[in-house]
Design an enzyme around this catalytic site. Sequence first.
Site, PDB file in Angstrom:
ATOM      1  N   LYS A 117       1.043  -0.626   0.044  1.00 60.04           N
ATOM      2  CA  LYS A 117      -0.172  -0.003  -0.167  1.00 60.04           C
ATOM      3  C   LYS A 117       0.841   1.051   0.197  1.00 60.04           C
ATOM      4  O   LYS A 117       0.243   2.132  -0.555  1.00 60.04           O
ATOM      5  CB  LYS A 117      -1.125  -0.032   1.840  1.00 60.04           C
ATOM      6  CG  LYS A 117      -2.007  -1.048   1.092  1.00 60.04           C
ATOM      7  CD  LYS A 117      -3.338  -0.328   1.993  1.00 60.04           C
ATOM      8  CE  LYS A 117      -4.520  -1.163   2.064  1.00 60.04           C
ATOM      9  NZ  LYS A 117      -5.552  -1.332   3.144  1.00 60.04           N
ATOM     10  N   LYS A 199      -5.867 -12.483  -8.380  1.00 58.73           N
ATOM     11  CA  LYS A 199      -7.470 -12.560  -7.569  1.00 58.73           C
ATOM     12  C   LYS A 199      -8.567 -11.535  -7.839  1.00 58.73           C
ATOM     13  O   LYS A 199      -7.681 -10.078  -8.486  1.00 58.73           O
ATOM     14  CB  LYS A 199      -6.442 -12.264  -6.222  1.00 58.73           C
ATOM     15  CG  LYS A 199      -7.082 -12.126  -4.946  1.00 58.73           C
ATOM     16  CD  LYS A 199      -7.374 -11.155  -3.972  1.00 58.73           C
ATOM     17  CE  LYS A 199      -8.069 -10.866  -3.268  1.00 58.73           C
ATOM     18  NZ  LYS A 199      -8.087 -10.944  -1.976  1.00 58.73           N
ATOM     19  N   LYS A 202     -11.214  -5.407  -6.557  1.00 57.03           N
ATOM     20  CA  LYS A 202     -12.298  -4.070  -7.099  1.00 57.03           C
ATOM     21  C   LYS A 202     -11.261  -2.923  -8.757  1.00 57.03           C
ATOM     22  O   LYS A 202     -11.599  -1.862  -9.018  1.00 57.03           O
ATOM     23  CB  LYS A 202     -12.976  -3.730  -5.994  1.00 57.03           C
ATOM     24  CG  LYS A 202     -13.483  -3.719  -5.481  1.00 57.03           C
ATOM     25  CD  LYS A 202     -13.661  -3.102  -4.131  1.00 57.03           C
ATOM     26  CE  LYS A 202     -14.457  -4.055  -3.223  1.00 57.03           C
ATOM     27  NZ  LYS A 202     -15.393  -3.551  -2.028  1.00 57.03           N
TER      28      LYS A 202
END
Length: 335
Positions: A117, A199, A202
């Site tokens: 992140k 995976k 979004k």
Amino acid sequence: MSETENKKIIFSGIQPTGTFTLGNYIGAVSHWGKLQEDYNCIYSIVDMHAITVRQEPAKLRQNTLEAYALILACGVDPEKSIAFIQSHVKTHAELNWILACSTQFGELSRMTQFKDKSAKHPDDVNAGLFTYPVLMAADILAYKTDLVPVGADQKQHLELARNIAQRFNSKYGELFTVPEPYIPKTGAKVMSLQDPTKKMSKSDENPNACIYILDEPDVIMRKFKRAVTDSEACVRYAEGKDGINNLMSIYSVVTGKDYAEIEREFDGKGYGDFKAAVGEAVSDHLKPVRENFARYMADKAYLKECYTKGAEMALRISQKTISKAYRKVGFVDRT
Ligand code: TRP
């Protein structure tokens, strides 16, 4: 949920970042309703975790309400479980601080999600992003949680929560239950429809890669029809057939059929038929979720009643833990 019943305690949280994907649903939220029969379940919409990345306030508020309505729509029953919004229960922030003082800088630096992140948002590597796993440990440890349903991406955080609990207990004396991961029996990982080695997410740039659980039937059908597959044109589960394997796995979860049955059903048929069948099965499966969601969102008073009650129950339980933790670390009693 009855606090006296002798059932194990499950805690899980989900971030209010827009609607859930089919991956969130199959991997996590679809199990939440079933678990309430056998466990004392506590579910939280973790809005405090959400602000570790930049959020638009009005949108966060809306997303939080929607996420709450969605977990109810997916089968969480506020009479059986405790369902609440994290920021409504102040003990999470209080325990966060206590636990932060039993967490090492080095441990947090090793968290792969923090590294990912902070690489993604280099202009906002805030302290909250760094201590995110401590707040998650507080969520879990505040309720003497036995089991935490987690996906692979949260395993490292749960492991850290276990270490923090053990460290606190050995420094100050037994208080926290050391939580175990709970791995659901079914519910494979759902992969992207456009790149089935990744995976479903979004954040995928390709809008056809990801199914949202509130997608309309025609949108679901269109995305499945465009799903990437191989050129063998035979519906069978095999190594190297990532696209078909993913579709088979999704079809299996929503219909309850096993792989052998699916192979028989589509024997001699092409991928077009199979993709349409998967699209239809998913769309039918999600129909009650869409309908329930619309019903809950149209009744804000009911939602409020549920999350207010959930927060009161969560506060009552976690307050006991925080009082004990305060005493153990040596704070003067307030009362
Ligand atoms: N970090 C989790 C996620 O992003 C959400 C979460 C917050 C959580 N607190 C939790 C999950 C406690 C399980 C238990 O998926």
